[in-house]
Design an enzyme around this catalytic site. Structure first.
Site, mmCIF file in Angstrom:
data_model
loop_
_atom_site.group_PDB
_atom_site.id
_atom_site.type_symbol
_atom_site.label_atom_id
_atom_site.label_comp_id
_atom_site.label_asym_id
_atom_site.label_seq_id
_atom_site.Cartn_x
_atom_site.Cartn_y
_atom_site.Cartn_z
ATOM 1 N N GLU A 331 4.471 -77.740 18.410
ATOM 2 C CA GLU A 331 4.574 -78.993 19.180
ATOM 3 C C GLU A 331 5.658 -79.919 18.646
ATOM 4 O OE1 GLU A 331 0.399 -80.136 18.939
ATOM 5 O OE2 GLU A 331 0.145 -79.406 20.987
HETATM 6 N N1 IFG Z 1 -2.856 -78.252 19.440
HETATM 7 C C1 IFG Z 1 -2.278 -78.684 18.161
HETATM 8 C C2 IFG Z 1 -3.261 -79.084 17.088
HETATM 9 C C3 IFG Z 1 -4.487 -79.801 17.638
HETATM 10 C C4 IFG Z 1 -5.088 -78.976 18.751
HETATM 11 C C5 IFG Z 1 -6.414 -79.568 19.214
HETATM 12 C C6 IFG Z 1 -1.987 -76.322 17.579
HETATM 13 C C7 IFG Z 1 -1.176 -75.275 16.880
HETATM 14 C C8 IFG Z 1 -4.099 -78.884 19.885
HETATM 15 N N2 IFG Z 1 -1.464 -77.573 17.626
HETATM 16 O O1 IFG Z 1 -3.069 -76.048 18.057
HETATM 17 O O2 IFG Z 1 -2.614 -79.943 16.152
HETATM 18 O O3 IFG Z 1 -4.162 -81.099 18.088
HETATM 19 O O4 IFG Z 1 -7.126 -78.659 20.018
#
Ligand code: IFG
Length: 517
Positions: A331
């Site tokens: 992200e």
């Molecule tokens: N995605 C984000 C996490 C977390 C997650 C919550 C990943 C690799 C959503 N990154 O999963 O930091 O916020 O479900």
């Protein structure tokens, strides 16, 4: 007169001894035991071994590491039985009791567990295998064996032979200690519970926008400032290097490898708030206690950022005996791709310099990958496949199956549901080797469940989200896919309930499981 009395008393003592030794043993069918993970092969001989007051735990003294495993077994069994259970070195197999040895078992973690009416033998290819045989033995005793006070016996174990070894070498759980901090005792409790189900990796998500959780001596403000808070603005926390080393050893004693993650270049607000120079505009950010993602980035143009990464990776790697260092990489929505790619390539070089193998979330597959880099598939299968095409292996963590912060259903009072609602059945009913076209079993090093803690604040909430779904993931990582189906598994799972209760686990009582009390 005296002689008669003496003879009479000897007959009574002798009689009771003779009676107990040929006392009818309960017939028990080893193949009916509700073991999780289900073993590769089980053969029953339809009698039982009785663990009694005078039982001793022997270990093959030629394998020095077995003493520790034997001691752990004794520590597990003493409270509920009230027995002494002496631990004794042996140069050969004893005639009775429990005997830990090496020589049988497949691979690094395989074992053979042979139970006769007089002797329980656990033989592992290596100490880890013996440790896993102990976990199986633990589940063959009545659930009350898990109690911390003396319980009523008899402590019977079904006789027969179990030959067992894992499908995948990496069976893990990730705990996000950045969004909400979990102290050493909580992490040790989690490690105890993971070991019961033969999980062998604990990935600690040690940094994110909301918190930096590991002391770095060369950059002290990371924890002094960046560790202060957590989601919601409550007091955060961090592990001193001594505490981190304590966690690493506690895990290693239970054959669990710690995988440290420092997420980069995104998810870095805590670091950016601690050191202005890590920002392109040289302005320190405010501490952040919300739950947005994708708004932060290290300044990929500045050399000081790579000095920072080098110091962080060095200090953590020196405390981490395990082979992996996780660089995150997810992200990075405000890092232009043309900056992200060289950054990830440089980060991999730094990790390799300190002798570790890189793991990264699946977006890292946009960059060039070092030969033994692992791509952790969480969101986009096409990223994982891109990684495979570049020679990487995959750690499979699909959010729709393994994210333990996903609500069970729309009524769950904790968690999120951006990926899916994940009930106990859908967490179990999938096979990593066939989930995604283009990702085959040979590409996969293992399975990892992830508990993100934006909405999870303490152990009770953690256990509610983790159990029982993690137990199913443990079976997916350990047992042959051909031995797994939901209708049979849910009955075995239901019989774990008394163990969960004895262990004080606050598990979710899914309506889909015929739980027994
Ligand atoms: N995605 C984000 C996490 C977390 C997650 C919550 C990943 C690799 C959503 N990154 O999963 O930091 O916020 O479900």
């Amino acid at each position: 007169m005296k002689t008669t009395l003496f003879i009479l008393s000897m007959m009574i003592i002798g009689g009771s001894a003779i009676f107990s030794s040929c006392q009818q043993r309960t017939k028990k069918d080893l193949t009916k035991e509700p073991l999780i993970p289900v073993p590769a092969s089980v053969t029953a001989t339809n009698s039982s071994f009785v663990l009694d007051e005078g039982a001793m735990i022997y270990f093959d003294e030629s394998s020095k590491d077995l003493k520790a495993v034997a001691e752990q077994l004794a520590i597990l069994l003493r409270p509920a039985t009230g027995y002494k259970l002496e631990v004794v070195p042996a140069t050969a197999a004893p005639s009775e009791g429990i005997y830990l040895t090496t020589g049988a078992g497949e691979g690094d973690e395989g074992y053979e567990l042979t139970i006769t009416e007089d002797l329980v033998t656990i033989s592992g290819a290596a100490p880890a295998g013996v440790f896993y045989g102990v976990q199986t033995l633990r589940q063959l005793l009545p659930p009350s064996i898990e109690a911390s006070s003396v319980q009523q016996g008899p402590w019977e174990i079904a006789t027969g032979t179990i030959k067992d070894s894992p499908e995948y070498n990496y069976r893990g759980m990730m705990l996000d200690v950045a969004r909400h901090f979990f102290g050493v005792d909580d992490v040790k409790r989690l490690i105890d519970l993971l070991a019961i189900y033969k999980i062998n990796h604990l990935h600690l998500h040690l940094s994110d926008d909301q918190g930096w959780r590991i002391e770095i001596k060369s950059w002290p403000k990371l924890t002094a400032h960046g560790g202060k808070l957590e989601v919601g603005g409550t007091e955060g926390g961090f592990y001193t290097q001594e505490q981190y080393k304590d966690i690493v050893k506690y895990a290693a004693d239970r054959f669990i490898t710690i995988v440290p993650e420092i997420d980069m270049p995104g998810h870095t607000n805590a670091a950016l708030a601690s050191y202005a120079e890590l920002n392109c505009d040289n302005k320190a950010r405010e501490l952040y206690t919300g739950t947005k993602v994708g708004f932060s980035t290290l300044c990929t143009d500045k050399e000081v950022v790579y000095k920072f990464i080098d110091d962080v990776v060095r200090e953590i790697s020196e405390m981490t005996p395990g082979p992996y260092f996780h660089i995150g990489g997810d992200e990075s929505h405000v890092t232009p791709m043309e900056d992200y790619i060289p950054f990830i390539e440089r980060a991999q070089d730094i990790v390799a310099k300190y002798g570790k193998k890189v793991i990264g979330w699946d977006e890292i597959a946009h960059a060039g990958l070092k030969p033994n880099t692992i791509v952790q598939y969480w969101a986009k299968a096409e990223n994982a496949i891109r990684g495979i095409e570049k020679g990487a292996k995959v750690l499979i963590s699909p959010a729709t199956k393994t994210y333990l912060d996903m609500q069970y259903d729309s009524t769950t009072h904790l968690g999120l549901h951006w990926a899916a609602y994940v009930e106990v059945d859908s967490a179990y009913m999938w096979d990593p080797a066939t989930l995604e076209k283009g990702i085959t079993k040979d590409d996969i090093i293992g399975v990892e469940s992830a508990l993100w803690t934006e909405t999870i604040t303490n152990m009770e909430e953690l256990e509610y989200m983790v159990f029982p779904r993690l137990v199913g993931h443990a079976e997916i990582g350990w047992s042959p896919a051909g031995k797994r189906n939901w209708d049979e598994y849910k009955v075995r799972l239901s019989k774990q309930a008394p163990r969960f209760k004895a262990l004080g686990i606050d598990y979710y009582k899914s309506k889909l499981v015929p739980w027994i009390e």
